[in-house]
Design a protein around this motif. Sequence first.
Motif, PDB file in Angstrom:
ATOM      1  N   ARG A  87       0.814  -1.222   0.000  1.00 50.57           N
ATOM      2  CA  ARG A  87       0.000   0.000   0.000  1.00 50.57           C
ATOM      3  C   ARG A  87       0.844   1.266   0.000  1.00 50.57           C
ATOM      4  NH1 ARG A  87      -3.456  -1.587   3.536  1.00 50.57           N
ATOM      5  NH2 ARG A  87      -5.066  -2.130   2.012  1.00 50.57           N
ATOM      6  N   ASP A  88       1.961   1.264   0.668  1.00 48.27           N
ATOM      7  CA  ASP A  88       2.796   2.459   0.768  1.00 48.27           C
ATOM      8  C   ASP A  88       4.027   2.394  -0.138  1.00 48.27           C
ATOM      9  OD1 ASP A  88       1.080   3.538   2.717  1.00 48.27           O
ATOM     10  OD2 ASP A  88       2.097   2.396   4.299  1.00 48.27           O
ATOM     11  N   GLN A  89       3.966   1.535  -1.154  1.00 49.97           N
ATOM     12  CA  GLN A  89       5.122   1.360  -2.039  1.00 49.97           C
ATOM     13  C   GLN A  89       4.993   2.132  -3.352  1.00 49.97           C
ATOM     14  OE1 GLN A  89       7.835  -0.330  -0.883  1.00 49.97           O
ATOM     15  NE2 GLN A  89       6.602  -0.406   0.999  1.00 49.97           N
ATOM     16  N   GLY A  90       3.988   2.996  -3.446  1.00 46.77           N
ATOM     17  CA  GLY A  90       3.845   3.817  -4.637  1.00 46.77           C
ATOM     18  C   GLY A  90       3.385   3.069  -5.867  1.00 46.77           C
ATOM     19  N   ILE A 109      -6.776  -6.817  -5.594  1.00 47.97           N
ATOM     20  CA  ILE A 109      -5.669  -6.016  -5.047  1.00 47.97           C
ATOM     21  C   ILE A 109      -5.775  -4.573  -5.534  1.00 47.97           C
ATOM     22  CG2 ILE A 109      -3.163  -5.690  -5.109  1.00 47.97           C
ATOM     23  CD1 ILE A 109      -3.019  -8.840  -5.304  1.00 47.97           C
ATOM     24  N   SER A 110      -6.052  -4.404  -6.820  1.00 49.74           N
ATOM     25  CA  SER A 110      -6.188  -3.039  -7.341  1.00 49.74           C
ATOM     26  C   SER A 110      -7.340  -2.311  -6.657  1.00 49.74           C
ATOM     27  CB  SER A 110      -6.401  -3.060  -8.858  1.00 49.74           C
ATOM     28  OG  SER A 110      -7.727  -3.404  -9.208  1.00 49.74           O
ATOM     29  N   ALA A 111      -8.360  -3.076  -6.265  1.00 54.19           N
ATOM     30  CA  ALA A 111      -9.523  -2.473  -5.606  1.00 54.19           C
ATOM     31  C   ALA A 111      -9.261  -2.104  -4.155  1.00 54.19           C
ATOM     32  CB  ALA A 111     -10.711  -3.432  -5.680  1.00 54.19           C
ATOM     33  N   MET A 112      -8.360  -2.836  -3.502  1.00 55.64           N
ATOM     34  CA  MET A 112      -8.178  -2.635  -2.062  1.00 55.64           C
ATOM     35  C   MET A 112      -6.928  -1.857  -1.693  1.00 55.64           C
ATOM     36  SD  MET A 112     -10.902  -3.729  -0.689  1.00 55.64           S
ATOM     37  CE  MET A 112     -10.351  -3.414   0.996  1.00 55.64           C
ATOM     38  N   LEU A 113      -6.019  -1.630  -2.633  1.00 56.43           N
ATOM     39  CA  LEU A 113      -4.833  -0.845  -2.318  1.00 56.43           C
ATOM     40  C   LEU A 113      -5.169   0.563  -1.794  1.00 56.43           C
ATOM     41  CD1 LEU A 113      -2.284  -1.780  -5.133  1.00 56.43           C
ATOM     42  CD2 LEU A 113      -1.979  -2.092  -2.670  1.00 56.43           C
ATOM     43  N   PRO A 114      -6.227   1.224  -2.293  1.00 54.58           N
ATOM     44  CA  PRO A 114      -6.530   2.562  -1.763  1.00 54.58           C
ATOM     45  C   PRO A 114      -7.203   2.558  -0.394  1.00 54.58           C
ATOM     46  CG  PRO A 114      -7.323   2.300  -4.040  1.00 54.58           C
ATOM     47  CD  PRO A 114      -7.003   0.944  -3.517  1.00 54.58           C
ATOM     48  N   TYR A 115      -7.523   1.381   0.150  1.00 55.18           N
ATOM     49  CA  TYR A 115      -8.260   1.301   1.410  1.00 55.18           C
ATOM     50  C   TYR A 115      -7.436   0.550   2.455  1.00 55.18           C
ATOM     51  CZ  TYR A 115     -12.162   2.551  -1.648  1.00 55.18           C
ATOM     52  OH  TYR A 115     -12.969   3.182  -2.560  1.00 55.18           O
ATOM     53  N   GLY A 133     -16.143   1.577  -2.507  1.00 53.35           N
ATOM     54  CA  GLY A 133     -16.257   2.974  -2.926  1.00 53.35           C
ATOM     55  C   GLY A 133     -15.952   3.232  -4.383  1.00 53.35           C
ATOM     56  N   GLY A 134     -15.339   2.268  -5.066  1.00 54.02           N
ATOM     57  CA  GLY A 134     -15.050   2.439  -6.488  1.00 54.02           C
ATOM     58  C   GLY A 134     -13.667   2.952  -6.810  1.00 54.02           C
ATOM     59  N   ASP A 135     -12.945   3.474  -5.790  1.00 50.77           N
ATOM     60  CA  ASP A 135     -11.559   3.892  -6.034  1.00 50.77           C
ATOM     61  C   ASP A 135     -10.684   2.655  -6.223  1.00 50.77           C
ATOM     62  OD1 ASP A 135     -12.205   6.590  -5.711  1.00 50.77           O
ATOM     63  OD2 ASP A 135     -11.939   6.468  -3.540  1.00 50.77           O
ATOM     64  N   LYS A 136      -9.719   2.756  -7.114  1.00 50.91           N
ATOM     65  CA  LYS A 136      -8.819   1.625  -7.338  1.00 50.91           C
ATOM     66  C   LYS A 136      -7.558   2.102  -8.036  1.00 50.91           C
ATOM     67  CE  LYS A 136     -10.118   0.182 -11.988  1.00 50.91           C
ATOM     68  NZ  LYS A 136     -10.495  -0.908 -12.859  1.00 50.91           N
ATOM     69  N   VAL A 137      -6.587   1.213  -8.101  1.00 50.30           N
ATOM     70  CA  VAL A 137      -5.381   1.424  -8.892  1.00 50.30           C
ATOM     71  C   VAL A 137      -5.663   0.881 -10.292  1.00 50.30           C
ATOM     72  CG1 VAL A 137      -2.959   0.763  -9.127  1.00 50.30           C
ATOM     73  CG2 VAL A 137      -3.899   1.271  -6.862  1.00 50.30           C
ATOM     74  N   PRO A 138      -5.242   1.553 -11.365  1.00 50.82           N
ATOM     75  CA  PRO A 138      -5.496   1.047 -12.712  1.00 50.82           C
ATOM     76  C   PRO A 138      -5.069  -0.416 -12.864  1.00 50.82           C
ATOM     77  CG  PRO A 138      -4.617   3.257 -12.843  1.00 50.82           C
ATOM     78  CD  PRO A 138      -4.531   2.854 -11.392  1.00 50.82           C
ATOM     79  N   TYR A 139      -5.910  -1.179 -13.562  1.00 55.06           N
ATOM     80  CA  TYR A 139      -5.696  -2.627 -13.635  1.00 55.06           C
ATOM     81  C   TYR A 139      -5.800  -3.130 -15.075  1.00 55.06           C
ATOM     82  CZ  TYR A 139      -6.283  -7.636 -12.844  1.00 55.06           C
ATOM     83  OH  TYR A 139      -6.118  -8.994 -12.875  1.00 55.06           O
TER      84      TYR A 139
END
Length: 394
Positions: A87-90, A109-115, A133-139
Amino acid sequence: MVFADFSFAKVPPIYFGAGKRKLIPTWLKERNASCLLLVIGGKSLQTTGHLAQIEASLKQVGISYEILHCAGEPTPDFIDQTCHTYRDQGIQAVIGIGGGSVVDAGKAISAMLPYTNSIVDHLEGVGKGIPHGGDKVPYLAVPTTSGTGSEVTKNAVISEVGDQGFKKSIRHENLIPDGVIIDSELLVTCPAQVTAACGLDAFTQLLEPYLSPTASPLSDALAWSGLTALGPNLLAACGSGASDLAVREAMAYGSLLSGICLANAGLGIVHGLASPLGGFFPIPHGVVCGTLLAAANETNWTALKQRATNDIAIDKMAKLGEFLDGTPGKDRGYYGDALCRILWQWTETLNIPKLGEYGVQASDLERIVGRTKNRNNPITLTSTEIRSLVESRI
């Protein structure tokens, strides 16, 4: 023709064809992603040299990456621990290259990295019922088997096997992958046993939406296109045509469409049973679908003939039976029986394991049937009918 109302889920950008994995750096650059988490499965990417090629292409354009191995179906702990680690690895993008479990793991993982909370909080029916919430890392999804169709769906299936086990989804429209690469060159080394189970899973995910009461003309057109591509190539993909790119592309095309169809018309009794069976026992999802496909459709065919003789599903089953059987001039009764016969032949020819090989016993039937969702099936089956079809595969 009078069209009933229907809606249709969005489909991500799809890049289909041999060698399309070469687009991975371009996809990342378009998103200004310079730090990547690459989720992969077993050893096939390494042994074929494809992983080394992908790594070289990333290094060439200055993209840093971490590699994560997903050995089986993703569990809540696997997703939570992975996100805690990275999560904190950029991480600016996630790519899943592998079978359905890998694609689902990458999606989750992409869905849960922001949470910072557990994925269990968002799983349907087992967690706290908190909507994602819908926020995610591009996948980016890059399937290497032709089975689940997860590369085009909005949900990721998470599993916990045991007496209180489950197979449940985290779901949100934004979780549909941001891109899909289907490269037939990544498919040719898929083992015959895996190809068979995945292929029957994809076939099930085409046939169940095709027969679903919620099907639309658009989902029917896609399902038929997939069924007529996948059906004639299934046995070849598991044998003499395993290294034929055209055969593999037909399987991948059918699998891709199966994901689109299930997202828009739902799934029937086979997948209703796959959830409790996969939760209670360590059975691969494709094996569950493959071993139940013939029995379930024979049960549906019999029930339809007895209780719903004018249902459109009878005509659809007959149409598919006629296509697969190839004998002209017969009635729909013959073709419906032919469909069931061919599905049984596939099950036997491909040596699909029975449920008993994974510990399922007759004493488990009540709890399996009790947890089975009987929706989007062409006809509502009785508990006795469901019990009998499962029992036939123990």
